[in-house]
Motif scaffolding. Structure first.
Motif, PDB file in Angstrom:
ATOM      1  N   GLY A   6     -49.277 -41.750 -13.000  1.00 30.08           N
ATOM      2  CA  GLY A   6     -48.110 -42.556 -12.648  1.00 30.08           C
ATOM      3  C   GLY A   6     -48.081 -43.827 -13.470  1.00 30.08           C
ATOM      4  N   ASP A   7     -47.511 -44.893 -12.916  1.00 34.32           N
ATOM      5  CA  ASP A   7     -47.387 -46.151 -13.651  1.00 34.32           C
ATOM      6  C   ASP A   7     -48.704 -46.887 -13.790  1.00 34.32           C
ATOM      7  OD1 ASP A   7     -44.710 -45.719 -14.007  1.00 34.32           O
ATOM      8  OD2 ASP A   7     -44.056 -47.077 -12.402  1.00 34.32           O
ATOM      9  N   PHE A   8     -49.689 -46.557 -12.933  1.00 36.54           N
ATOM     10  CA  PHE A   8     -50.972 -47.250 -12.993  1.00 36.54           C
ATOM     11  C   PHE A   8     -51.952 -46.528 -13.911  1.00 36.54           C
ATOM     12  CE2 PHE A   8     -49.280 -49.388  -9.381  1.00 36.54           C
ATOM     13  CZ  PHE A   8     -49.963 -50.594  -9.281  1.00 36.54           C
ATOM     14  N   CYS A   9     -52.671 -47.325 -14.699  1.00 35.13           N
ATOM     15  CA  CYS A   9     -53.825 -46.810 -15.433  1.00 35.13           C
ATOM     16  C   CYS A   9     -55.030 -47.155 -14.568  1.00 35.13           C
ATOM     17  CB  CYS A   9     -53.928 -47.466 -16.801  1.00 35.13           C
ATOM     18  SG  CYS A   9     -55.235 -46.780 -17.831  1.00 35.13           S
ATOM     19  N   SER A  10     -55.590 -46.136 -13.918  1.00 35.81           N
ATOM     20  CA  SER A  10     -56.612 -46.356 -12.896  1.00 35.81           C
ATOM     21  C   SER A  10     -57.929 -45.723 -13.332  1.00 35.81           C
ATOM     22  CB  SER A  10     -56.132 -45.751 -11.567  1.00 35.81           C
ATOM     23  OG  SER A  10     -56.941 -46.179 -10.504  1.00 35.81           O
ATOM     24  N   LEU A  11     -58.971 -46.547 -13.376  1.00 33.43           N
ATOM     25  CA  LEU A  11     -60.304 -46.093 -13.788  1.00 33.43           C
ATOM     26  C   LEU A  11     -61.329 -46.589 -12.772  1.00 33.43           C
ATOM     27  CD1 LEU A  11     -60.116 -47.191 -17.540  1.00 33.43           C
ATOM     28  CD2 LEU A  11     -59.761 -44.871 -16.673  1.00 33.43           C
ATOM     29  N   ALA A  12     -62.353 -45.802 -12.540  1.00 30.47           N
ATOM     30  CA  ALA A  12     -63.420 -46.236 -11.639  1.00 30.47           C
ATOM     31  C   ALA A  12     -64.740 -45.601 -12.052  1.00 30.47           C
ATOM     32  CB  ALA A  12     -63.094 -45.866 -10.193  1.00 30.47           C
ATOM     33  N   LEU A  13     -65.793 -46.379 -11.967  1.00 33.54           N
ATOM     34  CA  LEU A  13     -67.162 -45.886 -12.094  1.00 33.54           C
ATOM     35  C   LEU A  13     -67.800 -46.001 -10.723  1.00 33.54           C
ATOM     36  CD1 LEU A  13     -68.259 -47.604 -15.439  1.00 33.54           C
ATOM     37  CD2 LEU A  13     -67.960 -45.145 -15.079  1.00 33.54           C
ATOM     38  N   LYS A  14     -68.383 -44.906 -10.250  1.00 35.96           N
ATOM     39  CA  LYS A  14     -68.958 -44.897  -8.899  1.00 35.96           C
ATOM     40  C   LYS A  14     -70.316 -44.224  -8.906  1.00 35.96           C
ATOM     41  CE  LYS A  14     -68.153 -43.376  -4.123  1.00 35.96           C
ATOM     42  NZ  LYS A  14     -68.640 -44.647  -3.546  1.00 35.96           N
ATOM     43  N   ASP A  15     -71.265 -44.888  -8.249  1.00 36.54           N
ATOM     44  CA  ASP A  15     -72.601 -44.327  -8.050  1.00 36.54           C
ATOM     45  C   ASP A  15     -73.090 -44.850  -6.703  1.00 36.54           C
ATOM     46  OD1 ASP A  15     -75.114 -43.293  -8.140  1.00 36.54           O
ATOM     47  OD2 ASP A  15     -75.715 -44.261 -10.007  1.00 36.54           O
ATOM     48  N   GLY A  16     -72.978 -44.014  -5.668  1.00 37.97           N
ATOM     49  CA  GLY A  16     -73.311 -44.492  -4.329  1.00 37.97           C
ATOM     50  C   GLY A  16     -72.364 -45.603  -3.911  1.00 37.97           C
ATOM     51  N   ASP A  17     -72.932 -46.727  -3.497  1.00 39.31           N
ATOM     52  CA  ASP A  17     -72.121 -47.867  -3.082  1.00 39.31           C
ATOM     53  C   ASP A  17     -71.692 -48.750  -4.246  1.00 39.31           C
ATOM     54  OD1 ASP A  17     -72.267 -47.126  -0.413  1.00 39.31           O
ATOM     55  OD2 ASP A  17     -74.106 -48.282  -0.060  1.00 39.31           O
ATOM     56  N   SER A  18     -72.187 -48.469  -5.439  1.00 36.56           N
ATOM     57  CA  SER A  18     -71.819 -49.258  -6.618  1.00 36.56           C
ATOM     58  C   SER A  18     -70.509 -48.736  -7.200  1.00 36.56           C
ATOM     59  CB  SER A  18     -72.919 -49.180  -7.681  1.00 36.56           C
ATOM     60  OG  SER A  18     -74.122 -49.737  -7.204  1.00 36.56           O
ATOM     61  N   VAL A  19     -69.497 -49.589  -7.246  1.00 31.68           N
ATOM     62  CA  VAL A  19     -68.190 -49.198  -7.757  1.00 31.68           C
ATOM     63  C   VAL A  19     -67.667 -50.275  -8.699  1.00 31.68           C
ATOM     64  CG1 VAL A  19     -65.802 -48.601  -7.195  1.00 31.68           C
ATOM     65  CG2 VAL A  19     -67.640 -47.925  -5.646  1.00 31.68           C
ATOM     66  N   TYR A  20     -67.229 -49.857  -9.869  1.00 33.34           N
ATOM     67  CA  TYR A  20     -66.559 -50.735 -10.821  1.00 33.34           C
ATOM     68  C   TYR A  20     -65.182 -50.131 -11.068  1.00 33.34           C
ATOM     69  CZ  TYR A  20     -71.319 -52.380 -11.615  1.00 33.34           C
ATOM     70  OH  TYR A  20     -72.585 -52.874 -11.439  1.00 33.34           O
ATOM     71  N   GLU A  21     -64.154 -50.963 -10.965  1.00 27.86           N
ATOM     72  CA  GLU A  21     -62.802 -50.409 -10.958  1.00 27.86           C
ATOM     73  C   GLU A  21     -61.857 -51.223 -11.834  1.00 27.86           C
ATOM     74  OE1 GLU A  21     -59.520 -49.014  -7.611  1.00 27.86           O
ATOM     75  OE2 GLU A  21     -60.765 -50.767  -7.219  1.00 27.86           O
ATOM     76  N   SER A  22     -60.937 -50.522 -12.485  1.00 27.79           N
ATOM     77  CA  SER A  22     -59.799 -51.129 -13.169  1.00 27.79           C
ATOM     78  C   SER A  22     -58.564 -50.360 -12.719  1.00 27.79           C
ATOM     79  CB  SER A  22     -59.969 -51.045 -14.691  1.00 27.79           C
ATOM     80  OG  SER A  22     -58.803 -51.517 -15.346  1.00 27.79           O
ATOM     81  N   HIS A  23     -57.623 -51.056 -12.079  1.00 27.58           N
ATOM     82  CA  HIS A  23     -56.428 -50.405 -11.528  1.00 27.58           C
ATOM     83  C   HIS A  23     -55.244 -51.296 -11.865  1.00 27.58           C
ATOM     84  CE1 HIS A  23     -54.213 -47.771  -8.773  1.00 27.58           C
ATOM     85  NE2 HIS A  23     -53.728 -48.852  -8.174  1.00 27.58           N
ATOM     86  N   GLN A  24     -54.537 -50.971 -12.951  1.00 28.59           N
ATOM     87  CA  GLN A  24     -53.521 -51.873 -13.475  1.00 28.59           C
ATOM     88  C   GLN A  24     -52.214 -51.138 -13.714  1.00 28.59           C
ATOM     89  OE1 GLN A  24     -54.843 -54.497 -16.668  1.00 28.59           O
ATOM     90  NE2 GLN A  24     -56.967 -53.914 -16.279  1.00 28.59           N
ATOM     91  N   SER A  25     -51.130 -51.793 -13.331  1.00 24.44           N
ATOM     92  CA  SER A  25     -49.802 -51.243 -13.590  1.00 24.44           C
ATOM     93  C   SER A  25     -49.450 -51.480 -15.050  1.00 24.44           C
ATOM     94  CB  SER A  25     -48.757 -51.910 -12.687  1.00 24.44           C
ATOM     95  OG  SER A  25     -47.463 -51.406 -12.973  1.00 24.44           O
ATOM     96  N   MET A  26     -49.229 -50.413 -15.787  1.00 23.95           N
ATOM     97  CA  MET A  26     -48.859 -50.512 -17.202  1.00 23.95           C
ATOM     98  C   MET A  26     -48.039 -49.288 -17.608  1.00 23.95           C
ATOM     99  SD  MET A  26     -52.672 -50.114 -18.904  1.00 23.95           S
ATOM    100  CE  MET A  26     -53.084 -51.797 -18.488  1.00 23.95           C
ATOM    101  N   PRO A  27     -46.805 -49.190 -17.124  1.00 24.67           N
ATOM    102  CA  PRO A  27     -45.961 -48.030 -17.444  1.00 24.67           C
ATOM    103  C   PRO A  27     -45.847 -47.807 -18.951  1.00 24.67           C
ATOM    104  CG  PRO A  27     -44.912 -49.420 -15.783  1.00 24.67           C
ATOM    105  CD  PRO A  27     -46.108 -50.177 -16.291  1.00 24.67           C
ATOM    106  N   ARG A  28     -46.037 -46.557 -19.341  1.00 20.93           N
ATOM    107  CA  ARG A  28     -45.874 -46.110 -20.727  1.00 20.93           C
ATOM    108  C   ARG A  28     -46.843 -46.788 -21.700  1.00 20.93           C
ATOM    109  NH1 ARG A  28     -41.172 -46.679 -18.334  1.00 20.93           N
ATOM    110  NH2 ARG A  28     -40.837 -48.753 -19.150  1.00 20.93           N
ATOM    111  N   GLN A  29     -47.915 -47.376 -21.186  1.00 19.03           N
ATOM    112  CA  GLN A  29     -48.901 -48.002 -22.074  1.00 19.03           C
ATOM    113  C   GLN A  29     -50.271 -47.344 -21.973  1.00 19.03           C
ATOM    114  OE1 GLN A  29     -48.897 -52.408 -22.122  1.00 19.03           O
ATOM    115  NE2 GLN A  29     -47.249 -52.279 -20.614  1.00 19.03           N
ATOM    116  N   HIS A  30     -50.367 -46.262 -21.198  1.00 16.71           N
ATOM    117  CA  HIS A  30     -51.676 -45.640 -20.946  1.00 16.71           C
ATOM    118  C   HIS A  30     -52.393 -45.248 -22.233  1.00 16.71           C
ATOM    119  CE1 HIS A  30     -49.362 -45.221 -17.270  1.00 16.71           C
ATOM    120  NE2 HIS A  30     -50.442 -44.919 -16.600  1.00 16.71           N
ATOM    121  N   ALA A  31     -51.673 -44.598 -23.142  1.00 16.28           N
ATOM    122  CA  ALA A  31     -52.317 -44.077 -24.348  1.00 16.28           C
ATOM    123  C   ALA A  31     -52.930 -45.204 -25.173  1.00 16.28           C
ATOM    124  CB  ALA A  31     -51.307 -43.296 -25.180  1.00 16.28           C
TER     125      ALA A  31
END
Length: 238
Positions: A11-36
Motif C-alpha cells: 500500500g502507501d506505506f513502506c513498512s519494514l521490521a526486524l524481529k528476534d523475540g522481544d527485540s524489534v526494529y521498525e520503519s513504517h513510513q507513508s511514501m506513496p509511489r516511492q517504495h522502489a
C-alpha cells in the motif's frame, strides 16, 4: 528464537521490521509511489540500527498481496534477494490476514473480522476471518469484489463481536443499505498492513506448519485481479 526481516509495500506505506523475540526494529513510513527508490536505503538503515548481519536472518517475511501490483512485486523481489544473500527461506503472508492479526490483538471481544482494502476501480479486496485465541482463521477465500457482490451484512446477534478492518470500508463505491448501516454503527479500524504484524503472523503460521517457510525462488506475488470473470472468483465466507 527466530530472527526475521518483514517487508510490506503493498500500500502507501513502506513498512519494514526486524524481529528476534522481544527485540524489534521498525520503519513504517507513508511514501506513496516511492517504495522502489526508498526501500533499499531504509533497509540499510534498519540493519545499521540493529547491528544485525543479513546473514543472521532465519527467514524473510513479505506481504504477498493482495494490494498494489507494483508494491507486491517490490516486496517479493526484495525478499527473494535478501533471502538468497542470507541463505534462508521466505514466508509469504497475506496483507488481509496481517491486518486481521493486528486487529485480533486490539480487542479480546472480537470474534469475527471483515477485512476490506481499497482495490481501486470501484472494487475491494475482501476476506472474512474467525478469531480463535487471537489468531484470525480465514473463512472461505480472499476475493476481489464490487460492494454489491458482498455477502449479507452481519445481523444484530453478531453485531457486538463483529468488526470491520481496512480502508475499503471508507470508500464510496456503493454499499448495500444493510452494509452501509453496519459501517455506520461499527466504524472500521482504518489500519494498513504493518511489517511488525506480518512478522507476528509469520511466527504464528510457523508454529502451525513449518512448510510455510519456502525457498527464495518461491517468493511470488499473489494477485486477485487476474481472475477476469466473477464466475471464476472465490466467494467470501463460504
Amino acid at each position: 528464537m527466530t530472527r526475521l526481516l518483514a517487508i510490506d509495500t503493498t500500500g502507501d506505506f513502506c513498512s519494514l521490521a526486524l524481529k528476534d523475540g522481544d527485540s524489534v526494529y521498525e520503519s513504517h513510513q507513508s511514501m506513496p509511489r516511492q517504495h522502489a527508490r526508498q526501500i533499499l536505503p531504509l533497509l540499510e538503515q534498519l540493519f545499521a540500527e540493529s547491528g544485525w548481519a543479513r546473514t543472521s536472518l532465519d527467514a524473510v517475511v513479505y506481504g504477498r498481496g493482495p494490494g498494489s501490483f507494483t508494491g507486491i512485486r517490490i516486496a517479493a523481489g526484495i525478499a527473494q534477494g535478501v533471502a538468497l544473500g542470507a541463505d534462508c527461506g521466505v514466508i509469504p503472508v497475506s496483507t488481509l490476514q496481517t491486518l486481521a492479526m493486528e486487529a485480533s490483538h486490539s480487542n479480546p471481544e472480537i470474534k469475527t473480522l471483515w477485512v476490506a482494502l481499497d482495490a481501486r476501480m470501484r472494487e475491494l479486496y475482501v476476506a472474512q476471518y474467525q478469531v480463535d485465541q487471537q489468531f484470525p482463521w480465514l473463512q472461505g477465500n480472499e476475493a476481489l469484489l464490487k460492494p454489491d457482490q458482498l455477502p449479507d451484512a452481519p445481523d444484530d446477534e453478531t453485531f457486538a463481536t463483529t468488526h470491520l478492518v481496512g480502508n475499503g470500508w471508507q470508500t464510496e463505491y456503493g454499499f448495500s443499505d444493510a452494509w452501509a448501516r453496519f459501517v455506520t454503527r461499527q466504524p472500521p479500524l482504518l489500519m494498513l498492513p504493518r511489517a511488525t504484524w506480518g512478522a507476528e503472523l509469520a511466527l504464528a503460521l510457523l508454529k502451525q506448519d513449518a512448510s510455510v517457510k519456502v525457498s527464495p525462488e518461491h517468493a511470488l506475488p499473489v494477485y486477485l485481479r487476474d481472475k477476469v470473470t466473477w464466475d471464476n472468483k472465490p466467494k467470501v465466507g463460504e
